[in-house]
Write an enzyme that holds these catalytic residues in place. Structure first.
Site, PDB file in Angstrom:
ATOM      1  N   ASN A  62       0.837  -1.198   0.000  1.00 48.80           N
ATOM      2  CA  ASN A  62       0.000   0.000   0.000  1.00 48.80           C
ATOM      3  C   ASN A  62       0.870   1.246   0.000  1.00 48.80           C
ATOM      4  O   ASN A  62       1.942   1.284   0.601  1.00 48.80           O
ATOM      5  CB  ASN A  62      -1.016  -0.005   1.153  1.00 48.80           C
ATOM      6  CG  ASN A  62      -0.406  -0.114   2.539  1.00 48.80           C
ATOM      7  OD1 ASN A  62       0.503  -0.899   2.778  1.00 48.80           O
ATOM      8  ND2 ASN A  62      -0.914   0.676   3.471  1.00 48.80           N
ATOM      9  N   GLU A  75      -3.029  -4.787  -2.838  1.00 47.75           N
ATOM     10  CA  GLU A  75      -3.600  -5.739  -3.797  1.00 47.75           C
ATOM     11  C   GLU A  75      -3.762  -5.105  -5.170  1.00 47.75           C
ATOM     12  O   GLU A  75      -3.380  -5.693  -6.186  1.00 47.75           O
ATOM     13  CB  GLU A  75      -4.973  -6.249  -3.311  1.00 47.75           C
ATOM     14  CG  GLU A  75      -4.920  -6.972  -1.982  1.00 47.75           C
ATOM     15  CD  GLU A  75      -5.149  -6.092  -0.764  1.00 47.75           C
ATOM     16  OE1 GLU A  75      -5.715  -6.601   0.216  1.00 47.75           O
ATOM     17  OE2 GLU A  75      -4.770  -4.906  -0.779  1.00 47.75           O
ATOM     18  N   CYS A 115     -10.602  -3.586  -3.466  1.00 48.01           N
ATOM     19  CA  CYS A 115      -9.668  -4.602  -3.941  1.00 48.01           C
ATOM     20  C   CYS A 115     -10.405  -5.859  -4.400  1.00 48.01           C
ATOM     21  O   CYS A 115     -10.028  -6.480  -5.392  1.00 48.01           O
ATOM     22  CB  CYS A 115      -8.631  -4.928  -2.876  1.00 48.01           C
ATOM     23  SG  CYS A 115      -7.458  -3.569  -2.639  1.00 48.01           S
TER      24      CYS A 115
END
Length: 160
Positions: A62, A75, A115
């Site tokens: 992230n 992700e 995600c």
């Protein structure tokens, strides 16, 4: 009126060592990616590793930004990079590890809704399920055989 029941079936492993060797390796790549997260605002680090059918492993972490919410989850960082670099490869498995800088995360932490939608897009595109493994910083690991199992009423392009 008709009532419809939707079930989700998950496999739960008591720890990382209980996973098959190839998944341990993939999860370790996610953990390593998690250590490269840039999360000065949430103090919540996430790493993801995707195994492609060409045997490439793509990682993501992230990346936050002071202009919330313009950062990107681990992700989606990995998924979009895989799609850009290996557009014809199929995504077989994704491993996700999340940890807080404020407390020890021992419960498995699944992908967020955004995600899940991004993973769904690729699962539909490739007509092949993507196995999803997720964990906190340590402890149990959960496996879903597909994203459709985690997001059974998926929004997809056929309705557009």
């Amino acid at each position: 009126m008709k009532e419809v029941k939707i079930e989700t079936v998950l496999e739960v492993y008591s720890n990382l060592q209980e996973l098959p060797d190839d998944i341990q390796k993939l999860m370790q790549a996610a953990i390593n990616a998690r250590n490269n997260a840039y999360s000065p605002y949430s103090n919540f680090n996430v790493g993801a590793a995707i195994l492609l059918d060409n045997n490439e492993t793509i990682i993501g972490s992230n990346q936050e930004n002071a202009s919330y919410p313009s950062g990107l989850c681990a992700e989606r960082t990995a998924i979009y990079y895989a799609g850009a670099k290996f557009s014809n490869a199929k995504m077989l498995k994704i491993a996700i590890s999340a940890s807080s800088q404020n407390q020890l995360t021992t419960q498995p932490i699944p992908p967020c809704g955004a995600c899940r939608q991004a993973i769904a897009e690729y699962e539909i595109k490739q007509s092949l399920p993507i196995e999803i493994y997720f964990m906190g910083a340590e402890g149990k690991v959960v496996k879903s055989k597909s994203l459709a199992n985690l997001l059974p009423l998926v929004f997809e392009s056929s309705v557009l």
